[in-house]
Design a protein around this motif. Sequence first.
Motif, short mmCIF file in Angstrom:
data_model
loop_
_atom_site.label_atom_id
_atom_site.label_comp_id
_atom_site.label_asym_id
_atom_site.label_seq_id
_atom_site.Cartn_x
_atom_site.Cartn_y
_atom_site.Cartn_z
N LYS A 37 28.03 36.44 48.40
CA LYS A 37 29.51 36.78 48.82
C LYS A 37 30.31 35.28 48.62
O LYS A 37 29.82 34.23 48.91
N GLY A 38 31.32 35.52 47.95
CA GLY A 38 32.45 34.50 47.67
C GLY A 38 32.20 33.60 46.33
O GLY A 38 33.03 32.81 45.97
N GLU A 39 31.26 33.99 45.55
CA GLU A 39 30.69 33.35 44.57
C GLU A 39 31.40 34.02 43.03
O GLU A 39 31.72 35.25 43.19
N CYS A 40 31.29 33.40 41.96
CA CYS A 40 31.74 34.01 40.83
C CYS A 40 30.47 34.01 39.77
O CYS A 40 30.13 33.21 39.59
N PHE A 41 30.09 35.52 39.75
CA PHE A 41 29.02 35.73 38.80
C PHE A 41 29.24 36.18 37.77
O PHE A 41 29.85 37.11 37.41
N GLY A 42 28.92 35.73 36.60
CA GLY A 42 29.06 36.01 35.22
C GLY A 42 27.77 36.75 34.50
O GLY A 42 26.70 36.20 34.41
N PHE A 43 28.14 37.77 33.75
CA PHE A 43 27.20 38.54 32.80
C PHE A 43 27.55 37.89 31.20
O PHE A 43 28.78 38.28 30.79
N LEU A 44 26.81 37.20 30.64
CA LEU A 44 26.80 36.65 29.18
C LEU A 44 25.92 37.82 28.34
O LEU A 44 24.78 37.56 28.75
N GLY A 45 26.53 37.98 27.00
CA GLY A 45 25.82 38.78 26.27
C GLY A 45 26.53 39.21 25.13
O GLY A 45 27.69 39.67 25.40
N PRO A 46 25.84 39.60 23.90
CA PRO A 46 26.58 40.15 22.94
C PRO A 46 26.94 41.63 23.03
O PRO A 46 26.58 42.36 24.08
N ASN A 47 27.72 42.25 22.41
CA ASN A 47 27.92 43.79 22.63
C ASN A 47 26.67 44.42 22.36
O ASN A 47 25.64 44.23 21.62
N GLY A 48 26.43 45.53 23.49
CA GLY A 48 25.30 46.08 23.45
C GLY A 48 24.28 45.65 24.31
O GLY A 48 22.93 46.09 24.63
N ALA A 49 24.42 44.56 24.97
CA ALA A 49 23.43 43.84 26.00
C ALA A 49 23.15 44.49 27.16
O ALA A 49 22.17 44.25 27.79
N GLY A 50 24.05 45.42 27.58
CA GLY A 50 23.93 46.25 28.87
C GLY A 50 24.89 45.64 29.85
O GLY A 50 24.81 45.91 31.16
N LYS A 51 25.87 44.57 29.43
CA LYS A 51 26.64 44.18 30.64
C LYS A 51 27.70 45.13 31.14
O LYS A 51 27.67 45.30 32.40
N THR A 52 28.31 45.72 30.30
CA THR A 52 29.42 46.80 30.89
C THR A 52 28.79 47.90 31.67
O THR A 52 29.31 48.47 32.60
N SER A 53 27.53 48.37 31.25
CA SER A 53 26.91 49.39 31.98
C SER A 53 26.39 48.98 33.43
O SER A 53 26.63 49.52 34.37
N VAL A 54 26.19 47.61 33.47
CA VAL A 54 25.87 47.18 34.93
C VAL A 54 26.91 47.21 35.69
O VAL A 54 27.17 47.65 37.03
N MET A 55 28.05 46.76 35.00
CA MET A 55 29.45 46.76 35.76
C MET A 55 29.95 48.12 36.23
O MET A 55 30.19 48.22 37.40
N ARG A 56 29.67 49.05 35.39
CA ARG A 56 30.08 50.69 35.82
C ARG A 56 29.25 51.15 37.09
O ARG A 56 29.73 51.72 37.64
N ILE A 57 27.95 50.59 37.03
CA ILE A 57 27.28 50.95 38.08
C ILE A 57 27.61 50.19 39.41
O ILE A 57 27.76 50.83 40.40
#
Length: 252
Positions: A37-57
């Motif tokens: 709670k209260g942190e900034c957490f980032g997902f880094l990776g190239p296109n196709g790494a799965g980042k956006t899928s995680v976000m949408r879930i």
Amino acid sequence: MNSTPEADQLNIVSAKGLIKDYNSFRAVNDIEFEIEKGECFGFLGPNGAGKTSVMRILYCFMPPTRGTVRVFGIDVLDNPSLIKSRIGVMPQDDNLDVDLAVLENLVVYARYFGIPRKRSVPSALELLDYVELADKMNAPILSLSGGMKRSLLLARALVNHPEVLVLDEPTTGLDPHNRRMVWDKLDDLKSKKTTLVLTTHYMEEADRLCDRVAIMDSGRIVTIDSPTNLKTIHGGSLEEVYLKLTGRPLEP
């Protein structure tokens, strides 16, 4: 909104054994993470790494194939409406309503959260001032620059005063001035204890904003740590750490 036991827990987001398949393609492959709670957490990776899928879930746009994901202690499959009511989302793609002027984009969006017009109009005006678009309140969407549209998307994501703000590539396509303006706003939200979850291709952005980052590659999490620790352990800049751990560059 009144505080709840779930909202008071340390980890506001958690995932265990998370898998997301699209037919025969596995976009997210058995990952685990927790976001405080209260942190900034980032997902880094190239296109196709799965980042956006995680976000949408996380923001209940689509369900996981397997595994458990909890937001505010609530399973995303059990009560997605409650989770959505407490989350703001700034998508990567521009999905503003071109048939509505700037102010009306915010007012109409507020209806999805049951916010009446007598409350949403004053709040929307405050948000437009916050993102430096007050003078564009009656402007058509198609007249806005790319930077202005990103700023409006950020304002729209804040309409419901979210406890968690999900940002998918928040500064993609912005010039340095507008990028830093968005960074300043996100710094301000962090100072107010809003939890930020973002994906980005920009190493400087991750270094500037994130308390911790998850480096992803081919659907898996390679490591989770603070940018400072990663640079200390592996040496060099955050981008050099990424190259060392994944063996390939980020794609713009």
